[in-house]
Design a protein around this motif. Structure first.
Motif, PDB file in Angstrom:
ATOM      1  N   LYS A 114       0.791  -1.197   0.039  1.00 55.32           N
ATOM      2  CA  LYS A 114      -0.019  -0.223   0.161  1.00 55.32           C
ATOM      3  C   LYS A 114       0.856   1.292  -0.034  1.00 55.32           C
ATOM      4  N   PHE A 115       0.441   1.998  -0.948  1.00 56.27           N
ATOM      5  CA  PHE A 115       1.171   3.505  -1.028  1.00 56.27           C
ATOM      6  C   PHE A 115       0.390   4.644  -0.608  1.00 56.27           C
ATOM      7  N   GLU A 116       0.950   5.392   0.317  1.00 58.75           N
ATOM      8  CA  GLU A 116      -0.048   6.600   0.804  1.00 58.75           C
ATOM      9  C   GLU A 116       0.440   7.784   0.253  1.00 58.75           C
ATOM     10  N   GLY A 117       1.159   7.826  -0.695  1.00 60.37           N
ATOM     11  CA  GLY A 117       1.448   8.904  -1.421  1.00 60.37           C
ATOM     12  C   GLY A 117       2.705   8.632  -2.432  1.00 60.37           C
ATOM     13  N   ALA A 118       3.384   9.505  -2.677  1.00 63.91           N
ATOM     14  CA  ALA A 118       4.607   9.524  -3.549  1.00 63.91           C
ATOM     15  C   ALA A 118       5.691   8.533  -3.017  1.00 63.91           C
ATOM     16  N   PHE A 119       6.356   7.572  -3.822  1.00 67.29           N
ATOM     17  CA  PHE A 119       7.285   6.722  -3.662  1.00 67.29           C
ATOM     18  C   PHE A 119       8.263   6.566  -4.366  1.00 67.29           C
ATOM     19  N   TYR A 120       9.560   6.284  -3.943  1.00 64.89           N
ATOM     20  CA  TYR A 120      10.790   5.853  -4.942  1.00 64.89           C
ATOM     21  C   TYR A 120      11.574   4.676  -4.374  1.00 64.89           C
ATOM     22  N   ALA A 121      11.567   4.003  -5.176  1.00 63.37           N
ATOM     23  CA  ALA A 121      12.742   2.781  -4.874  1.00 63.37           C
ATOM     24  C   ALA A 121      13.730   2.746  -5.942  1.00 63.37           C
TER      25      ALA A 121
END
Length: 184
Positions: A114-121
């Protein structure tokens, strides 16, 4: 300590455990069989998708400002990669433009992330999402970060019976996790 957590979970769901699917048991933290047909099909499905993603070419970006380019000329991720991420994680149109993952990356199911907003991996991220793995807004993962909601039981009888366990992982907003970190 982990044994106490599992004992509490077992007690909480004792009355209904025998009626639950292996997938339901997995998500709840109960002992489950990873060889279950539904779980195996789910892992194969996501492996096919992330393999396509990991082999996909990045968006082509022209250095000529007058070149209108293709549909993804202003998006380093590219349309194909964003569509694959949407399929892997069940993202809507807004979410798929806030998630960036450098290939290669690996995971078990995708639907428990689950992502609650911006994400970077950055590259070589591994997420074993046998239980819910939640990323707050603005989370950044350095290269080679591994996040494991899955574990093998500390109970030898469960391991002998080919049962596993999982507990949720939640990473708060604006966390930066440095390269080669492992979170369990």
């Amino acid at each position: 300590m982990t044994e106490a957590i599992y004992a509490e979970i077992d007690k909480k769901y004792a009355d209904i455990a025998s009626t639950l699917s292996e997938k339901d048991k997995m998500v709840l933290g109960l002992a489950y069989c990873p060889l279950d047909g539904e779980l195996t099909r789910d892992r194969i499905r996501v492996r096919k998708l992330y393999r396509k993603y990991n082999l996909s070419a990045p968006a082509t970006m022209s250095m000529d400002p007058s070149d209108e380019g293709d549909d993804d000329s202003d998006d380093l991720m590219g349309v194909q990669r964003r569509e694959l991420l949407a399929q892997i994680f069940g993202l809507d149109d807004e979410q798929k433009h806030r998630i960036e993952i450098e290939p290669p990356f690996y995971l078990d199911y995708g639907y428990n992330v689950k992502f609650e907003g911006a994400f970077y991996a950055n590259s070589n991220a591994t997420i074993l999402d046998c239980a819910e793995v939640t990323f707050g807004h603005g989370v950044l993962l350095g290269p080679g970060v591994h996040i494991y909601a899955a574990t093998h039981s500390v109970n030898a009888k469960e391991r002998d019976a080919v049962l596993e366990r999982a507990l949720p992982v939640k990473i708060g907003k604006n966390c930066w996790i440095g390269g080669n970190t492992t979170i369990v």
